[in-house]
Design a protein around this motif. Structure first.
Motif, PDB file in Angstrom:
ATOM      1  N   ALA A 116       0.778  -1.298   0.175  1.00 27.45           N
ATOM      2  CA  ALA A 116       0.023  -0.045  -0.153  1.00 27.45           C
ATOM      3  C   ALA A 116       1.009   1.190  -0.064  1.00 27.45           C
ATOM      4  CB  ALA A 116      -0.870  -0.013   1.063  1.00 27.45           C
ATOM      5  N   ALA A 117       1.873   0.944   0.818  1.00 29.85           N
ATOM      6  CA  ALA A 117       2.769   2.411   0.879  1.00 29.85           C
ATOM      7  C   ALA A 117       3.481   2.624  -0.564  1.00 29.85           C
ATOM      8  CB  ALA A 117       3.844   2.176   1.941  1.00 29.85           C
ATOM      9  N   LEU A 118       4.170   1.528  -1.086  1.00 34.21           N
ATOM     10  CA  LEU A 118       4.504   1.426  -2.384  1.00 34.21           C
ATOM     11  C   LEU A 118       3.573   2.351  -3.593  1.00 34.21           C
ATOM     12  CD1 LEU A 118       6.459  -1.976  -2.485  1.00 34.21           C
ATOM     13  CD2 LEU A 118       7.545   0.428  -2.531  1.00 34.21           C
ATOM     14  N   LYS A 119       2.407   1.901  -3.318  1.00 29.57           N
ATOM     15  CA  LYS A 119       1.533   2.310  -4.381  1.00 29.57           C
ATOM     16  C   LYS A 119       1.360   3.897  -4.305  1.00 29.57           C
ATOM     17  CE  LYS A 119      -2.480  -0.045  -4.872  1.00 29.57           C
ATOM     18  NZ  LYS A 119      -3.516  -0.492  -4.367  1.00 29.57           N
ATOM     19  N   LYS A 120       1.694   4.353  -2.864  1.00 27.55           N
ATOM     20  CA  LYS A 120       1.337   5.903  -2.786  1.00 27.55           C
ATOM     21  C   LYS A 120       2.535   6.329  -2.888  1.00 27.55           C
ATOM     22  CE  LYS A 120      -1.701   7.297   0.033  1.00 27.55           C
ATOM     23  NZ  LYS A 120      -2.569   8.128   1.040  1.00 27.55           N
ATOM     24  N   GLY A 121       3.783   5.764  -3.712  1.00 28.98           N
ATOM     25  CA  GLY A 121       5.010   6.775  -3.785  1.00 28.98           C
ATOM     26  C   GLY A 121       6.143   6.233  -2.974  1.00 28.98           C
ATOM     27  N   PHE A 122       5.985   5.494  -1.943  1.00 27.53           N
ATOM     28  CA  PHE A 122       6.928   5.259  -1.107  1.00 27.53           C
ATOM     29  C   PHE A 122       8.227   4.323  -1.921  1.00 27.53           C
ATOM     30  CE2 PHE A 122       4.537   6.820   2.201  1.00 27.53           C
ATOM     31  CZ  PHE A 122       5.345   7.278   3.185  1.00 27.53           C
ATOM     32  N   ARG A 123       9.449   4.211  -1.589  1.00 28.98           N
ATOM     33  CA  ARG A 123      10.278   3.533  -2.610  1.00 28.98           C
ATOM     34  C   ARG A 123      11.027   2.540  -1.209  1.00 28.98           C
ATOM     35  NH1 ARG A 123      11.633   8.348  -4.101  1.00 28.98           N
ATOM     36  NH2 ARG A 123      13.619   8.155  -3.254  1.00 28.98           N
ATOM     37  N   PRO A 124      11.761   1.489  -1.617  1.00 32.44           N
ATOM     38  CA  PRO A 124      12.171   0.633  -0.699  1.00 32.44           C
ATOM     39  C   PRO A 124      13.446   1.344  -0.080  1.00 32.44           C
ATOM     40  CG  PRO A 124      12.293  -0.670  -2.800  1.00 32.44           C
ATOM     41  CD  PRO A 124      11.564   0.971  -3.047  1.00 32.44           C
ATOM     42  N   ILE A 163      -3.457  -5.951 -11.619  1.00 34.96           N
ATOM     43  CA  ILE A 163      -4.042  -5.106 -10.489  1.00 34.96           C
ATOM     44  C   ILE A 163      -3.222  -4.381  -9.921  1.00 34.96           C
ATOM     45  CG2 ILE A 163      -6.004  -6.493 -10.659  1.00 34.96           C
ATOM     46  CD1 ILE A 163      -5.118  -7.378  -7.878  1.00 34.96           C
ATOM     47  N   LEU A 164      -1.722  -4.654 -10.068  1.00 29.69           N
ATOM     48  CA  LEU A 164      -0.954  -3.800  -9.060  1.00 29.69           C
ATOM     49  C   LEU A 164       0.362  -3.196 -10.309  1.00 29.69           C
ATOM     50  CD1 LEU A 164      -0.091  -6.328  -6.102  1.00 29.69           C
ATOM     51  CD2 LEU A 164      -1.696  -4.048  -6.184  1.00 29.69           C
ATOM     52  N   PRO A 165       0.799  -2.094  -9.850  1.00 32.34           N
ATOM     53  CA  PRO A 165       1.710  -1.680 -11.055  1.00 32.34           C
ATOM     54  C   PRO A 165       2.985  -2.201 -10.693  1.00 32.34           C
ATOM     55  CG  PRO A 165       0.763   0.218  -9.188  1.00 32.34           C
ATOM     56  CD  PRO A 165       0.315  -1.203  -8.664  1.00 32.34           C
ATOM     57  N   SER A 166       3.685  -2.278 -11.872  1.00 31.66           N
ATOM     58  CA  SER A 166       4.781  -3.177 -12.110  1.00 31.66           C
ATOM     59  C   SER A 166       5.895  -2.971 -11.180  1.00 31.66           C
ATOM     60  CB  SER A 166       5.070  -3.359 -13.659  1.00 31.66           C
ATOM     61  OG  SER A 166       5.490  -2.100 -14.249  1.00 31.66           O
ATOM     62  N   ALA A 167       6.040  -1.312 -11.276  1.00 35.04           N
ATOM     63  CA  ALA A 167       7.045  -1.063 -10.366  1.00 35.04           C
ATOM     64  C   ALA A 167       7.054  -1.302  -8.850  1.00 35.04           C
ATOM     65  CB  ALA A 167       7.286   0.416 -10.390  1.00 35.04           C
ATOM     66  N   SER A 168       5.814  -1.376  -8.167  1.00 35.90           N
ATOM     67  CA  SER A 168       5.298  -1.822  -6.850  1.00 35.90           C
ATOM     68  C   SER A 168       5.555  -3.082  -6.707  1.00 35.90           C
ATOM     69  CB  SER A 168       3.951  -1.315  -6.489  1.00 35.90           C
ATOM     70  OG  SER A 168       3.817  -0.029  -6.619  1.00 35.90           O
ATOM     71  N   VAL A 169       5.389  -4.007  -7.995  1.00 35.13           N
ATOM     72  CA  VAL A 169       5.634  -5.411  -7.680  1.00 35.13           C
ATOM     73  C   VAL A 169       7.165  -5.756  -7.557  1.00 35.13           C
ATOM     74  CG1 VAL A 169       5.389  -7.473  -9.046  1.00 35.13           C
ATOM     75  CG2 VAL A 169       3.338  -6.013  -8.796  1.00 35.13           C
ATOM     76  N   ALA A 170       7.920  -5.072  -8.373  1.00 36.10           N
ATOM     77  CA  ALA A 170       9.331  -5.300  -8.421  1.00 36.10           C
ATOM     78  C   ALA A 170       9.965  -4.899  -7.124  1.00 36.10           C
ATOM     79  CB  ALA A 170      10.083  -4.603  -9.653  1.00 36.10           C
ATOM     80  N   ALA A 171       9.566  -3.771  -6.491  1.00 33.56           N
ATOM     81  CA  ALA A 171       9.959  -3.222  -5.044  1.00 33.56           C
ATOM     82  C   ALA A 171       9.600  -4.222  -4.020  1.00 33.56           C
ATOM     83  CB  ALA A 171       9.396  -1.842  -4.928  1.00 33.56           C
ATOM     84  N   ILE A 172       8.460  -4.928  -4.048  1.00 34.85           N
ATOM     85  CA  ILE A 172       7.970  -5.808  -2.893  1.00 34.85           C
ATOM     86  C   ILE A 172       8.770  -7.067  -3.026  1.00 34.85           C
ATOM     87  CG2 ILE A 172       6.178  -6.793  -3.977  1.00 34.85           C
ATOM     88  CD1 ILE A 172       6.361  -5.352  -0.350  1.00 34.85           C
TER      89      ILE A 172
END
Length: 783
Positions: free
Chosen positions: A542-550, A679-688
């Motif tokens: 949820a945080a990654l979707k709101k713009g947080f990064r690792p 359903i999830l952004p690819s960037a967020s998936v890569a980060a998680i």
């Protein structure tokens, strides 16, 4: 009485015997009548003036004859008399334009038909054709009409009771020998006539109420449905009657001969009823002083199995014999024998020869030896009494009797009989197949929502998504994990495991507990338990979707949150009891820092976190309180595994238990659905994925580095070590393991997710075959 040639009656009947009865009855009363099995011939007699009235008997087959009746109603309604069995057909006949007064409903009644025919001719004599219908109604309602009908009844009854020449003279000769009986002659004659009439009426009633054997062409007995793994291993049979029909060609010759030898040695010589066998059975019963031997042929037994109930009455026996004769005229001997072998009951819920072979010998019917076939032939007479498991001695005697009958009838030589007699009886009953029981229960529940009772009665072949190799690895991993816990002094603990294919959501393995026989509660799909830190990746997504990064910085500092309407304060603490100040998002998840996670949740918001969890696949209720972000809200294991599958791929993963279903017509009747959507952004998936990989390389799941491939996951432990979890995935599978007690008591000191659940997960993944997990079904859907 009207009997001139211009007032004859043409008769057509759907059933020959009923048409002949009508014709004979009218002829006895002096009305010329002819029966035709072809409606065209009967109609031609009307058109040529050879007959003035057409009697059409549709019995209970109005819908089959509807086109004919409609044509007759349109062209010959003034000279048409209908007879039908079902009173509900009257409305249909009247709707076609046929006068209800010319329709006779109910069981076949020759007297009513004669009275109606006599009335037709009486009306025809006093009315012009154009006025016949109106005059007919007036005539029937008049006193004259009532007298005429009563006279007709008297004529019919006298005709039926009239003695016939030679028969009457013979009766007088027999009774003349005794003067004492002369005063009783009338009484005896009346009694004889009444008895004969009653017997004839009873026989007529029995025959007129026979079932329609044509339905045998569409007869479909209950069949067991079978569930297979994705690699074609039989997992379970679901049935009300355990039956798998087989063609006669698959039944060995010596097995067929065993049944014929003991049940109906003259099977290929008689026509459904065997007078020789009946006489022999009667003589055996007389000598035994009671019912000792039956005289039913195989065809009669089939008649009873399919068309009649098992009551022992004369009526049932007469119907059984009549149906047997009809079956023999309609079907070949081989077809009747095939139906019998597939319908017979062999005890222990086994219906049909194939199910019996499986139940008693654990083999296909094609593999049965002579002694085995003889034992099965011994069972239908009394399955419980001759069961080799309940009464082995009686079973052996009955089997040996069958073998002797086979030798006597020339089916087997003496040496074969002697060898077969020496064979042992089966000792192990082969019950229904039921492997992977927790998965089968889960799958069955979903299938019943679609197919209901059909699932256990129509012989479906259900190919599930379960991989038998992975299932075996899962059960072995759980067993070894429980053994390790027991070695540490931890007992009475339960465990569950779920494995899904990442690309399709197909369930590849499922273990819902340590002992299905002891408890059928499925902890993988039914148990609501707190996930602990295993819930945290959803917070971070949820945080990654709101713009947080690792590498974004957050605070791992003490935080106080009011709860219970401000009456209490909740202060989350880290597992070590220390706070680390400023840390990165990746470090917070890798080290499973509780305070940092709650501080992050305060910035993201509970609403977005719960919405992300719902999108990922969590369906259980998530409480809108901040302890939820640390896993306080209860969820099922399969929900967590589904959510991790979504995090790993970015696509909406939905658990699938069935790949395809094939019905008895070999047609596919199951739609596997559409390919999962992103359903999830690819960037967020890569980060998680990066962050969950760090949990394995640098965090609480470092043990998993022993695997020979990149893996990702998160441990979870609840308060007082009541639940221990690990959810993780590689490039093909997402797998979750839960360990705990059903009473929610602590597992034991230091029994965390990393120590208790993770080793089971690693054990399973070590035995999961690399590659080959993806199923062709997904490729078929994707195309």
């Amino acid at each position: 009485m009207r009997a001139d040639g211009n007032k004859g009656v043409a008769i057509y009947a759907a059933k020959t015997v009923r048409g002949q009865i009508i014709a004979k009855s009218l002829a006895v009363c002096g009305i010329p009548a002819s029966f035709d099995s072809d409606p065209t011939a009967a109609i031609a007699k009307i058109e040529k003036g050879e007959a003035a009235l057409l009697v059409v008997d549709v019995n209970n087959h109005l819908q089959a004859e509807i086109d004919l009746v409609r044509s007759l109603a349109a062209h010959l309604t003034d000279c048409l008399l209908m007879t039908h069995t079902d009173p509900r057909d009257l409305a249909t006949l009247e709707a076609l334009g046929i006068d209800g007064a010319n329709c006779i409903s109910g069981p076949l009644d020759p007297e009513r038909i004669y009275v109606a025919v006599d009335a037709f001719f009486a009306i025809a004599d006093h009315a012009k054709p154009i006025d016949r219908q109106s005059c007919g109604k007036q005539w029937r309602m008049s006193a004259r009409g009532r007298r005429a009908r009563q006279n007709a009844r008297n004529v019919f009854r006298r005709a039926m009771a009239a003695p016939k020449g030679g028969l009457w003279r013979w009766w007088r000769k027999v009774t003349r020998w005794s003067l004492m009986l002369r005063p009783m002659r009338r009484l005896l004659s009346a009694v004889a006539i009444l008895s004969a009439g009653a017997a004839a009426g009873y026989l007529f009633w029995c025959l007129s109420t026979l079932p329609d054997i044509d339905r045998l062409n569409h007869f479909s007995p209950f069949k067991a449905s079978k569930l297979y793994s994705s690699d074609n291993q039989l997992l379970a049979e679901l049935y009300e009657q355990r039956r798998t029909p087989v063609p006669l060609r698959d039944v060995p010759q010596h097995v067929r001969q065993a049944f014929i030898a003991v049940e109906d040695a003259r099977y290929f010589q008689h026509s459904g009823i065997d007078p020789v066998r009946i006489a022999g059975a009667l003589w055996a019963d007389i000598k035994a002083g009671g019912y000792h031997q039956g005289g039913s042929t195989i065809t009669q037994q089939l008649s009873k199995m399919i068309f009649l109930n098992p009551e022992k009455t004369i009526t049932r026996k007469i119907k059984e014999m009549a149906i047997a004769l009809m079956l023999e005229r309609t079907y070949s001997k081989d077809r009747i024998l095939e139906l019998y072998l597939n319908q017979a009951y062999f005890g222990s819920q086994a219906y049909g020869i194939q199910a019996a072979a499986e139940a008693y010998f654990g083999k296909d019917v094609k593999q049965l030896r002579v002694a085995e076939g003889a034992l099965l032939a011994a069972l239908p007479k009394a399955p419980n009494a001759y069961s080799p498991f309940r009464n082995p001695e009686r079973s052996r005697q009955r089997r040996d009797h069958v073998l002797q009958r086979m030798e006597i009838n020339g089916f087997i030589p003496r040496d074969t009989c002697q060898r077969a007699v020496r064979e042992a009886l089966p000792r192990v009953f082969h019950g229904r197949q039921y492997q992977s029981p927790y998965f089968i229960d889960y799958c069955q529940k979903r299938l019943e929502e679609t197919y209901g009772d059909r699932l256990a009665t129509t012989g479906l072949k259900v190919y599930t998504t379960l991989d038998a190799r992975l299932q075996a690895a899962a059960e072995a991993a759980i067993s070894r994990g429980m053994a390790d816990l027991k070695a540490r002094g931890v007992a009475d603990v339960q465990a569950a495991l779920v494995a899904l294919a990442l690309d399709t959501g197909q369930i590849k393995a499922m273990v819902g507990g340590t002992d299905y026989d002891r408890t059928q509660f499925n902890r993988a799909t039914q148990a609501l338990r707190q996930p602990g830190s295993a819930f945290k990746p959803l917070v971070y997504m949820a945080a990654l979707k709101k713009g947080f990064r690792p590498d974004s910085l957050i605070q791992d500092l003490p935080v106080a949150i009011p709860v219970n309407n401000g009456r209490q304060t909740w202060r989350p603490r880290n597992y070590t009891g220390r706070f680390n100040g400023e840390v990165t998002v990746k470090e917070a998840l890798t080290r499973s820092l509780n305070a940092a996670t709650v501080n992050l949740a305060l910035q993201v918001g509970l609403k977005d976190i719960i919405e992300t969890a719902r999108t990922a696949g969590i369906q259980s209720k998530l409480h809108a309180v901040y302890p939820t972000v640390l896993g306080a809200s209860e969820v099922t294991l399969i929900e967590l595994v589904t959510a991790y599958g979504t995090l790993a791929t970015g696509r909406q993963v939905v658990p699938v238990s069935v790949d395809r279903i094939i019905d008895k017509a070999a047609a596919f009747i199951w739609d596997p659905g559409e390919a999962p959507s992103t359903i999830l952004p690819s960037a967020s998936v890569a980060a998680i994925r990066e962050m969950l990989a760090a949990v394995v390389t640098d965090g609480t799941a470092r043990r998993a580095q022993c695997l020979d491939r990149p893996v990702y996951g998160k441990t979870g432990t609840t308060n007082a070590n009541a639940d221990a979890l690990f959810i993780g995935f590689d490039d093909e599978l997402v797998v979750g393991v839960w360990v705990g007690r059903d009473n929610r008591e602590p597992i034991g000191p230091k029994e965390t997710g990393a120590r208790t659940a993770l080793p089971i997960w690693i054990d399973f993944m070590q035995h999961a075959p690399a590659g080959g997990v993806r199923m062709a079904s997904f490729q078929r859907v994707a195309q």
